[in-house]
Design a protein around this motif. Structure first.
Motif, mmCIF file in Angstrom:
data_model
loop_
_atom_site.group_PDB
_atom_site.id
_atom_site.type_symbol
_atom_site.label_atom_id
_atom_site.label_comp_id
_atom_site.label_asym_id
_atom_site.label_seq_id
_atom_site.Cartn_x
_atom_site.Cartn_y
_atom_site.Cartn_z
ATOM 1 N N LYS A 1 0.845 -1.193 0.000
ATOM 2 C CA LYS A 1 0.000 0.000 0.000
ATOM 3 C C LYS A 1 0.883 1.247 0.000
ATOM 4 C CE LYS A 1 -2.843 -0.576 3.559
ATOM 5 N NZ LYS A 1 -3.917 -0.136 4.438
ATOM 6 N N SER A 2 0.354 2.303 -0.560
ATOM 7 C CA SER A 2 1.112 3.552 -0.573
ATOM 8 C C SER A 2 0.174 4.748 -0.462
ATOM 9 C CB SER A 2 1.930 3.622 -1.860
ATOM 10 O OG SER A 2 2.589 4.844 -1.921
ATOM 11 N N SER A 3 0.506 5.706 0.431
ATOM 12 C CA SER A 3 -0.271 6.945 0.553
ATOM 13 C C SER A 3 0.605 8.120 0.183
ATOM 14 C CB SER A 3 -0.729 7.146 1.993
ATOM 15 O OG SER A 3 -1.841 6.420 2.256
ATOM 16 N N LYS A 4 0.005 9.308 0.239
ATOM 17 C CA LYS A 4 0.753 10.482 -0.187
ATOM 18 C C LYS A 4 1.035 11.421 0.984
ATOM 19 C CE LYS A 4 0.057 10.561 -5.021
ATOM 20 N NZ LYS A 4 0.515 9.203 -5.083
ATOM 21 N N GLY A 5 2.171 12.108 0.879
ATOM 22 C CA GLY A 5 2.517 13.106 1.895
ATOM 23 C C GLY A 5 3.107 14.339 1.232
ATOM 24 N N LEU A 6 3.213 15.402 2.016
ATOM 25 C CA LEU A 6 3.805 16.643 1.518
ATOM 26 C C LEU A 6 4.662 17.263 2.625
ATOM 27 C CD1 LEU A 6 3.915 19.104 -0.518
ATOM 28 C CD2 LEU A 6 1.882 19.972 0.675
ATOM 29 N N ILE A 7 5.896 17.642 2.267
ATOM 30 C CA ILE A 7 6.753 18.368 3.215
ATOM 31 C C ILE A 7 7.240 19.630 2.518
ATOM 32 C CG2 ILE A 7 8.877 18.283 4.604
ATOM 33 C CD1 ILE A 7 8.678 15.210 4.557
ATOM 34 N N LYS A 8 6.934 20.796 3.101
ATOM 35 C CA LYS A 8 7.411 22.050 2.506
ATOM 36 C C LYS A 8 8.537 22.601 3.358
ATOM 37 C CE LYS A 8 3.329 23.825 0.136
ATOM 38 N NZ LYS A 8 2.263 24.825 0.208
ATOM 39 N N VAL A 9 9.647 22.886 2.701
ATOM 40 C CA VAL A 9 10.850 23.348 3.421
ATOM 41 C C VAL A 9 11.209 24.759 2.958
ATOM 42 C CG1 VAL A 9 13.265 22.834 3.958
ATOM 43 C CG2 VAL A 9 11.700 20.960 3.367
ATOM 44 N N ASP A 10 11.274 25.673 3.923
ATOM 45 C CA ASP A 10 11.713 27.031 3.608
ATOM 46 C C ASP A 10 12.859 27.380 4.562
ATOM 47 O OD1 ASP A 10 12.143 29.707 3.366
ATOM 48 O OD2 ASP A 10 10.032 30.289 3.383
ATOM 49 N N VAL A 382 -3.047 10.862 9.141
ATOM 50 C CA VAL A 382 -2.986 10.990 10.602
ATOM 51 C C VAL A 382 -3.323 9.632 11.193
ATOM 52 C CG1 VAL A 382 -4.192 12.042 12.583
ATOM 53 C CG2 VAL A 382 -3.559 13.439 10.593
ATOM 54 N N TYR A 383 -2.645 9.259 12.275
ATOM 55 C CA TYR A 383 -2.930 7.981 12.930
ATOM 56 C C TYR A 383 -4.189 8.147 13.785
ATOM 57 C CZ TYR A 383 -2.583 3.881 15.833
ATOM 58 O OH TYR A 383 -2.875 2.700 16.481
ATOM 59 N N ASP A 401 -6.769 15.920 26.911
ATOM 60 C CA ASP A 401 -7.584 16.820 26.090
ATOM 61 C C ASP A 401 -6.738 17.635 25.125
ATOM 62 O OD1 ASP A 401 -9.636 15.858 27.535
ATOM 63 O OD2 ASP A 401 -9.716 17.559 28.918
ATOM 64 N N ILE A 402 -5.456 17.661 25.353
ATOM 65 C CA ILE A 402 -4.628 18.441 24.427
ATOM 66 C C ILE A 402 -3.684 17.525 23.649
ATOM 67 C CG2 ILE A 402 -4.769 20.672 25.590
ATOM 68 C CD1 ILE A 402 -2.020 19.942 26.862
ATOM 69 N N GLU A 403 -4.141 16.307 23.436
ATOM 70 C CA GLU A 403 -3.349 15.396 22.596
ATOM 71 C C GLU A 403 -3.301 15.945 21.175
ATOM 72 O OE1 GLU A 403 -4.477 11.306 22.629
ATOM 73 O OE2 GLU A 403 -3.153 10.830 20.976
ATOM 74 N N PRO A 404 -2.111 16.046 20.620
ATOM 75 C CA PRO A 404 -2.026 16.564 19.248
ATOM 76 C C PRO A 404 -2.467 15.505 18.239
ATOM 77 C CG PRO A 404 0.142 15.939 20.067
ATOM 78 C CD PRO A 404 -0.813 15.686 21.188
ATOM 79 N N ALA A 405 -2.800 15.944 17.024
ATOM 80 C CA ALA A 405 -3.063 14.983 15.948
ATOM 81 C C ALA A 405 -1.720 14.349 15.601
ATOM 82 C CB ALA A 405 -3.623 15.720 14.743
ATOM 83 N N LEU A 406 -1.657 13.037 15.616
ATOM 84 C CA LEU A 406 -0.360 12.386 15.393
ATOM 85 C C LEU A 406 -0.248 11.900 13.957
ATOM 86 C CD1 LEU A 406 -0.024 10.524 18.776
ATOM 87 C CD2 LEU A 406 1.250 12.503 17.999
ATOM 88 N N MET A 407 0.615 12.554 13.215
ATOM 89 C CA MET A 407 0.791 12.175 11.812
ATOM 90 C C MET A 407 1.698 10.959 11.731
ATOM 91 S SD MET A 407 1.151 15.830 10.074
ATOM 92 C CE MET A 407 0.750 15.142 8.524
ATOM 93 N N LEU A 408 1.450 10.133 10.749
ATOM 94 C CA LEU A 408 2.306 8.957 10.588
ATOM 95 C C LEU A 408 3.709 9.371 10.178
ATOM 96 C CD1 LEU A 408 -0.278 6.536 9.020
ATOM 97 C CD2 LEU A 408 0.813 6.343 11.249
ATOM 98 N N ARG A 427 6.003 6.285 10.399
ATOM 99 C CA ARG A 427 5.582 5.402 11.484
ATOM 100 C C ARG A 427 4.511 4.407 11.064
ATOM 101 N NH1 ARG A 427 5.069 9.818 16.326
ATOM 102 N NH2 ARG A 427 3.921 10.989 14.753
ATOM 103 N N SER A 428 4.091 4.484 9.787
ATOM 104 C CA SER A 428 3.072 3.527 9.341
ATOM 105 C C SER A 428 3.653 2.112 9.347
ATOM 106 C CB SER A 428 2.590 3.883 7.942
ATOM 107 O OG SER A 428 1.725 2.868 7.509
ATOM 108 N N LEU A 429 2.862 1.186 9.852
ATOM 109 C CA LEU A 429 3.320 -0.200 9.919
ATOM 110 C C LEU A 429 3.211 -0.899 8.577
ATOM 111 C CD1 LEU A 429 4.406 -2.102 12.047
ATOM 112 C CD2 LEU A 429 2.072 -2.574 12.777
#
Ligand code: AHR
Length: 499
Positions: A1-10, A382-383, A401-408, A427-429
């Motif tokens: 399986k494969s998903s998509k991601g984006l990283i923007k670097v400035d 997001v996991y 209550d302040i758990e952040p959204a955890l991205m894979l 971190r995706s298995l």
């Protein structure tokens, strides 16, 4: 399986400087860390130790990490440690019962041996004071022994022991985990605040150049509020500790998010104390002087200390590295706990040694993730399952209550010496993540990549099979970063040269 991601670097989006001390270490008289790890005075294997008994293989592995500072002698051990037992002729040093780990201490490795070893490794010493059974007089005597160039008793004792020049130990901490029920000399936050305030004043009278570290708890407890308020005017660093771990893969690799939240909250407590105590310009940073992946229940032996690490733990350590980079403005020091044999990246036998899985991502962070920390824009899956974060902070219901959204995709980046360094843990298995890495600015054509990966998430290194998990170096074209595939449960560090 494969998903998509984006990283923007400035490269212009600098959030702060990564303090080199983020890559510091910790040694404790616990289990086989000092004796059999740092030194082996009975070694019969030619070339394994030098004339001072240092394990040379361990020294090389630690030198490669370029640790700026090493904390010593504990940990819990320090709360019943009397430094005077560990100086002078070895035959006169008393063998003592040791109350933290219920062992015996020969005192054959003490202050002078530690200072000499630090010089050999090329690192700076950081000493932790005994606020359990110790006294202020004893602490002042230790400071005088280490740092004074005057004609006074303890400075002269150091000279008599063969060390003419002072060691100039800059970092001193006011006790270790004094709040813990397991501690010899456990204190309330109020009692600790009062005592530590007096100790801090006296220690700085004797040597105003030292930097003092206050003993914090997890960073978001009542203790942390009380102690930051009481000590903010006296201290230079505020220490917090955390060990994460779970036998569940996703919990293991998401657990470090709790430490990131702890840093964010502690930094606010420090700011609040600066305002309420009217010292707005004091420079107080977080000293995360014990961190790692550790579950004492899963490690063999009565101390639960000789943790065997898998690839899953290496991914968790990469997540630890990333959070320190993202929180760079707040982190003045961080110390992996510990360095050898005990909860450690380096393991020895009497005749050999090997590097555990976690050594490899840690080495890549130590080598490359220095300089300026960059604020990135990251998109991706997001996991949504149960995370280690909620498990880990269970006892503090409100923080859930302040758990952040955890991205894979867990990412951080630095800029140093004409390079952008991007650290990516997928971190995706089960999913490779094809990610578009988009940059502001111009870059050279060839990118170097360092990958830590194995098909089996449970893969680990052993003395007989040392290279099961290691670093694979390769290159790719800058163009390829438009669609770069991060394999499932992998860690990759990309080095992109600015044109
Ligand atoms: O690093 C092992 C132990 O963990 C240390 O002695 C103590 O400070 C912490 O609880």
């Amino acid at each position: 399986k494969s998903s998509k991601g984006l990283i923007k670097v400035d490269p212009c989006r600098v959030v702060g400087t990564v303090d080199d001390k983020t890559y510091s270490g910790f040694l404790e008289h616990m289990g086989r860390c000092i004796y059999e790890g740092i030194v082996d005075y009975d070694c019969k294997v030619p070339g394994l130790t030098n004339d001072k008994g240092y394990r040379l293989d361990v020294a090389k592995a630690l030198k490669d990490l370029e640790m700026p500072v090493v904390r010593y002698p504990g940990g819990n051990f320090v709360s019943s440690y009397h430094w005077m037992d560990g100086v002078g002729p070895k035959e006169n040093r008393p063998r003592r019962p040791e109350l933290a780990w219920l062992g015996e201490e020969s005192n054959h490795f003490g202050t002078d041996e530690f200072m000499e070893w630090c010089e050999f490794i090329g690192t700076e010493p950081y000493l932790c004071l005994n606020m359990g059974t110790g006294t202020l007089d004893e602490a002042l005597a230790w400071l005088e022994y280490c740092n004074s160039d005057r004609n006074t008793y303890y400075a002269n004792l150091r000279r008599k022991n063969g060390h003419e020049k002072p060691y100039n130990v800059k970092y001193w901490s006011l006790g270790n985990e004094v709040w813990g029920p397991w501690q010899v000399g456990q204190m309330t936050a109020e009692d600790y605040s009062k005592t530590a305030f007096q100790w801090a004043k006296a220690l700085k009278l004797l040597d105003p150049s030292i930097k003092l570290v206050a003993c914090g708890c997890n960073g978001f407890s009542e203790w942390d509020y009380t102690v930051t308020q009481a000590l903010i005017s006296q201290i230079d660093y505020y220490s917090i500790h955390d060990y994460t771990s779970s036998s569940d893969y996703y919990k293991n690799v998401t657990c470090p998010a709790a430490a990131e939240r702890a840093i964010q909250i502690t930094s606010k407590l420090i700011d609040l104390a600066k305002i309420t105590q009217k010292v707005p310009n004091r420079n107080v940073k977080i000293c995360f002087d014990e961190w790692n992946v550790w579950d004492p229940d899963r490690a063999p032996g009565h101390l639960g200390a000789e943790e065997k690490y898998t690839l899953s733990d290496a991914i968790a350590v990469a997540a630890w590295g990333n959070l320190f980079i993202r929180q760079a403005p707040h982190v003045g020091m961080a110390n992996i706990a510990q360095c050898v044999n005990v909860i450690a990246p380096v393991m020895t036998t009497g005749t050999d040694s090997f590097l555990q899985t976690i050594y490899h991502p840690f080495l890549l962070f130590c080598k490359y993730m220095r300089g300026e920390s960059l604020n990135l824009h990251v998109e991706g899956p997001v996991y949504t399952g149960e995370t280690g974060f909620s498990d880990h902070v269970d006892y503090m219901a409100w923080i859930k209550d302040i758990e952040p959204a955890l991205m894979l995709l867990d990412v951080s980046a630095t800029k140093k010496d004409g390079y952008i360094n991007i650290a990516v843990a997928n971190r995706s298995l089960d999913e490779d993540l094809t990610t578009s890495i988009v940059f502001e600015g111009d870059y050279q054509e060839i990118v170097t990549t360092y990958t830590v990966y194995h098909d089996d998430i449970a893969a680990s290194n052993t003395i007989d099979n040392k290279e099961v998990v290691s670093i694979k170096e390769a290159t790719c074209k800058f163009e390829d970063l438009k669609a770069y595939t991060f394999k499932k449960h992998s860690f990759v560090l990309l080095r992109v040269a600015i044109a």
